[in-house]
Scaffold this motif. Structure first.
Motif, PDB file in Angstrom:
ATOM      1  N   ARG A  68      15.846 -46.637 -45.149  1.00 62.20           N
ATOM      2  CA  ARG A  68      15.790 -47.239 -44.396  1.00 62.20           C
ATOM      3  C   ARG A  68      13.946 -47.442 -45.030  1.00 62.20           C
ATOM      4  O   ARG A  68      13.116 -46.433 -44.943  1.00 62.20           O
ATOM      5  CB  ARG A  68      15.344 -45.373 -43.243  1.00 62.20           C
ATOM      6  N   VAL A  79      26.519 -46.501 -33.144  1.00 59.46           N
ATOM      7  CA  VAL A  79      25.172 -47.257 -32.245  1.00 59.46           C
ATOM      8  C   VAL A  79      25.298 -48.927 -32.830  1.00 59.46           C
ATOM      9  O   VAL A  79      25.606 -49.249 -32.295  1.00 59.46           O
ATOM     10  CB  VAL A  79      24.204 -47.163 -33.456  1.00 59.46           C
ATOM     11  N   LEU A  80      25.940 -49.077 -34.349  1.00 62.72           N
ATOM     12  CA  LEU A  80      25.445 -49.971 -33.861  1.00 62.72           C
ATOM     13  C   LEU A  80      26.767 -51.059 -34.759  1.00 62.72           C
ATOM     14  O   LEU A  80      27.877 -50.560 -35.114  1.00 62.72           O
ATOM     15  CB  LEU A  80      24.652 -50.931 -35.254  1.00 62.72           C
ATOM     16  N   VAL A  91      13.171 -42.435 -35.262  1.00 59.67           N
ATOM     17  CA  VAL A  91      14.938 -42.201 -34.417  1.00 59.67           C
ATOM     18  C   VAL A  91      14.547 -40.167 -33.878  1.00 59.67           C
ATOM     19  O   VAL A  91      13.688 -39.478 -34.521  1.00 59.67           O
ATOM     20  CB  VAL A  91      15.582 -42.276 -35.614  1.00 59.67           C
ATOM     21  N   ARG A 136       7.410 -46.686 -34.243  1.00 61.48           N
ATOM     22  CA  ARG A 136       9.176 -46.503 -33.173  1.00 61.48           C
ATOM     23  C   ARG A 136      10.117 -45.107 -34.529  1.00 61.48           C
ATOM     24  O   ARG A 136      10.205 -46.030 -35.264  1.00 61.48           O
ATOM     25  CB  ARG A 136      10.319 -46.999 -33.062  1.00 61.48           C
ATOM     26  N   GLN A 156      21.773 -42.002 -28.082  1.00 64.28           N
ATOM     27  CA  GLN A 156      22.316 -41.194 -29.685  1.00 64.28           C
ATOM     28  C   GLN A 156      22.525 -40.307 -29.973  1.00 64.28           C
ATOM     29  O   GLN A 156      23.590 -39.711 -30.689  1.00 64.28           O
ATOM     30  CB  GLN A 156      21.964 -42.628 -31.118  1.00 64.28           C
ATOM     31  N   ASP A 181      20.094 -42.726 -44.973  1.00 64.15           N
ATOM     32  CA  ASP A 181      21.701 -41.839 -43.803  1.00 64.15           C
ATOM     33  C   ASP A 181      22.964 -42.443 -44.139  1.00 64.15           C
ATOM     34  O   ASP A 181      23.608 -43.327 -43.904  1.00 64.15           O
ATOM     35  CB  ASP A 181      21.174 -41.706 -42.302  1.00 64.15           C
ATOM     36  N   TRP A 214      27.408 -50.726 -40.424  1.00 55.78           N
ATOM     37  CA  TRP A 214      27.855 -49.814 -40.006  1.00 55.78           C
ATOM     38  C   TRP A 214      29.176 -50.903 -38.271  1.00 55.78           C
ATOM     39  O   TRP A 214      30.332 -49.500 -38.467  1.00 55.78           O
ATOM     40  CB  TRP A 214      27.088 -49.233 -39.104  1.00 55.78           C
ATOM     41  N   ASN A 217      24.607 -46.459 -44.133  1.00 57.88           N
ATOM     42  CA  ASN A 217      23.329 -46.604 -43.089  1.00 57.88           C
ATOM     43  C   ASN A 217      22.811 -48.023 -44.032  1.00 57.88           C
ATOM     44  O   ASN A 217      22.672 -48.343 -44.430  1.00 57.88           O
ATOM     45  CB  ASN A 217      22.705 -45.911 -42.184  1.00 57.88           C
ATOM     46  N   SER A 263      25.332 -41.397 -37.656  1.00 60.63           N
ATOM     47  CA  SER A 263      24.741 -40.933 -38.500  1.00 60.63           C
ATOM     48  C   SER A 263      24.062 -40.055 -38.901  1.00 60.63           C
ATOM     49  O   SER A 263      23.711 -39.478 -37.919  1.00 60.63           O
ATOM     50  CB  SER A 263      23.535 -42.394 -38.400  1.00 60.63           C
ATOM     51  N   ASN A 297      21.521 -39.529 -36.806  1.00 58.29           N
ATOM     52  CA  ASN A 297      22.314 -38.690 -34.866  1.00 58.29           C
ATOM     53  C   ASN A 297      22.320 -37.489 -34.570  1.00 58.29           C
ATOM     54  O   ASN A 297      22.495 -37.366 -33.590  1.00 58.29           O
ATOM     55  CB  ASN A 297      22.669 -40.023 -34.325  1.00 58.29           C
ATOM     56  N   GLU A 331      11.243 -48.727 -38.654  1.00 55.58           N
ATOM     57  CA  GLU A 331      11.617 -48.585 -40.131  1.00 55.58           C
ATOM     58  C   GLU A 331      13.578 -48.129 -39.814  1.00 55.58           C
ATOM     59  O   GLU A 331      14.020 -47.648 -39.089  1.00 55.58           O
ATOM     60  CB  GLU A 331      11.425 -47.017 -41.419  1.00 55.58           C
ATOM     61  N   ASN A 332      14.073 -48.640 -40.654  1.00 52.36           N
ATOM     62  CA  ASN A 332      15.649 -48.979 -40.680  1.00 52.36           C
ATOM     63  C   ASN A 332      16.172 -49.525 -41.831  1.00 52.36           C
ATOM     64  O   ASN A 332      15.073 -50.713 -42.504  1.00 52.36           O
ATOM     65  CB  ASN A 332      16.227 -49.686 -39.092  1.00 52.36           C
TER      66      ASN A 332
HETATM   67  O1  X2X Z   1      18.193 -45.780 -34.926  1.00 56.26           O
HETATM   68  C1  X2X Z   1      18.451 -45.967 -35.647  1.00 56.26           C
HETATM   69  O2  X2X Z   1      17.097 -46.114 -36.312  1.00 56.26           O
HETATM   70  C2  X2X Z   1      19.820 -46.290 -36.156  1.00 56.26           C
HETATM   71  C3  X2X Z   1      20.230 -47.401 -35.555  1.00 56.26           C
HETATM   72  O3  X2X Z   1      19.052 -46.757 -37.451  1.00 56.26           O
HETATM   73  C4  X2X Z   1      20.512 -44.610 -36.047  1.00 56.26           C
HETATM   74  O4  X2X Z   1      21.371 -44.979 -35.263  1.00 56.26           O
HETATM   75  C5  X2X Z   1      20.213 -44.287 -36.834  1.00 56.26           C
END
Ligand code: X2X
Length: 344
Positions: free
Chosen positions: A155, A38-39, A178, A176, A79, A242, A45, A152, A97, A100, A215-216
């Motif tokens: 969060r 993803v990242l 996941v 937002r 994802q 995660d 990541w 990751n 993750s 996902n 959240e991240n």
């Molecule tokens: O989508 C998200 O927030 C991320 C980048 O953390 C994941 O892929 C779970």
């Protein structure tokens, strides 16, 4: 003469057969393997993928050559489809993750149970212990070869409106979330208004103000300069973290020689260890330099007192109880025990 010719012919045929098989095994190696993420770098990541690919290339003398596809571009940014694509061979390998892949592997929701893991030692107690082995057996059964753990991270919640100190502060705010429904359940339980969307869609939604928060892990906040899209408030509630899992498609893994399989596995383990250090940088030191860095961007960073944190634990407890059964009550009980017995 005739006899000798036949013998020679046989010898030649045998040689051709030997070389032929060799050449066939060789041909089974693809010129390039596609790794989904993803990242990308420079996030931890992304570095996990980069380090893994570099180690594999070096240790196989270029026999296994991996290209990174960040932004889950092999599944058009969706994802939640990454694991299915990996199983089908659209993706050769991934560092993904647990969140996902939760839609396909319900046991992975373990790591999303609210406030299950109070500290980094608790994460390690799960991933590095029997629970981690059980989870890997489940991933294997679901159709991919799991090789190593990465991270990751915790969060933390951010928003554009106000400091969050209690579940009441979330009332009516749009977040937002996941791709696993447990996140919608948690935010709803706290009175917020969650919308599930991919990370690709989250960024414009934050910029336009279509959502108030997200959240991240906090390294993402600094890498993406989230304060520039209006995220002025951060609360470190540490509700979930995660892990990442390094995996390879089953057919791809089987196409490699045992020696190369061992190299790819060890490289994943080594990359995972290095990446976990990167993921925790700035957060495990006593003065938490990453929080200072974020505060220096003009962001209000709120750290909860134990009593304030407890209010969030209470508000989300029904979600924990409901999802305990979905994850598997035995697995959750094993995780709770492993955490209670962890080294501190
Ligand atoms: O989508 C998200 O927030 C991320 C980048 O953390 C994941 O892929 C779970």
């Amino acid at each position: 003469m005739k006899f000798r010719r036949t013998l020679l012919g046989l010898a030649l045929a045998a040689t051709a057969l030997t070389f032929g098989t060799g050449a066939m095994a060789q041909a089974a190696y693809k010129p390039e393997y596609k790794m989904s993420l993803v990242l990308g770098p420079p996030t931890p990541w992304g570095m996990a993928g980069q380090i893994w690919a570099d180690l594999v290339k070096e240790r196989t003398a270029g026999r296994i050559n991996i290209k990174l596809f960040p932004g889950v571009s092999l599944v058009q940014g969706d994802q939640t489809r990454e694991f299915s694509a990996l199983r089908q061979g659209v993706i050769d390998m991934a560092v993904g993750s647990t969140i996902n892949w939760s839609p396909q592997i319900k046991e992975l929701n373990l790591f999303s149970l609210p406030f299950l893991m109070p500290d980094y030692q608790a994460i390690d107690a799960l991933t590095q212990g029997d629970v981690g082995k059980q989870i890997f057996a489940t991933v294997d059964k679901a159709g991919a070869v799991p090789l190593a753990w990465g991270e990751n991270g915790y969060r933390e919640v951010t928003n554009s409106k106000k400091p969050i100190r209690s579940p009441e502060d979330l009332k009516g705010m749009k977040f937002r979330v996941v791709g696993s429904p447990i996140y919608s359940d948690m935010f709803s339980a706290m009175g917020a208004n969650p919308t599930q969307m991919s990370w690709a869609d989250a960024q414009p939604a934050l910029s336009s103000g279509a959502v108030d928060g997200q959240e991240n892990p906090l390294f993402l906040f600094t890498v993406l300069k989230m304060h520039t899209v209006g995220q002025k408030f951060v609360t470190t509630w540490g509700y979930v973290a995660d892990p990442l899992i390094f995996v390879v498609n089953k057919d791809v893994f089987a196409s490699w020689t045992p020696a190369d399989q061992a190299i790819v596995r060890q490289a994943a383990i080594d990359a995972g260890k290095q990446e976990i250090v990167l993921a925790r940088k700035g957060l495990t030191e006593a003065d938490k330099p990453l929080l200072k860095e974020i505060a220096a961007m003009g962001v209000t960073v709120t750290q909860l007192t134990p009593a304030e944190r407890e209010a969030f634990v209470k508000a989300t407890r029904p979600v924990y109880d409901k999802w305990k059964n979905t994850v598997g009550a035995d697995l959750v009980t094993s995780a709770e025990k492993a955490i209670a017995a962890r080294k501190k």
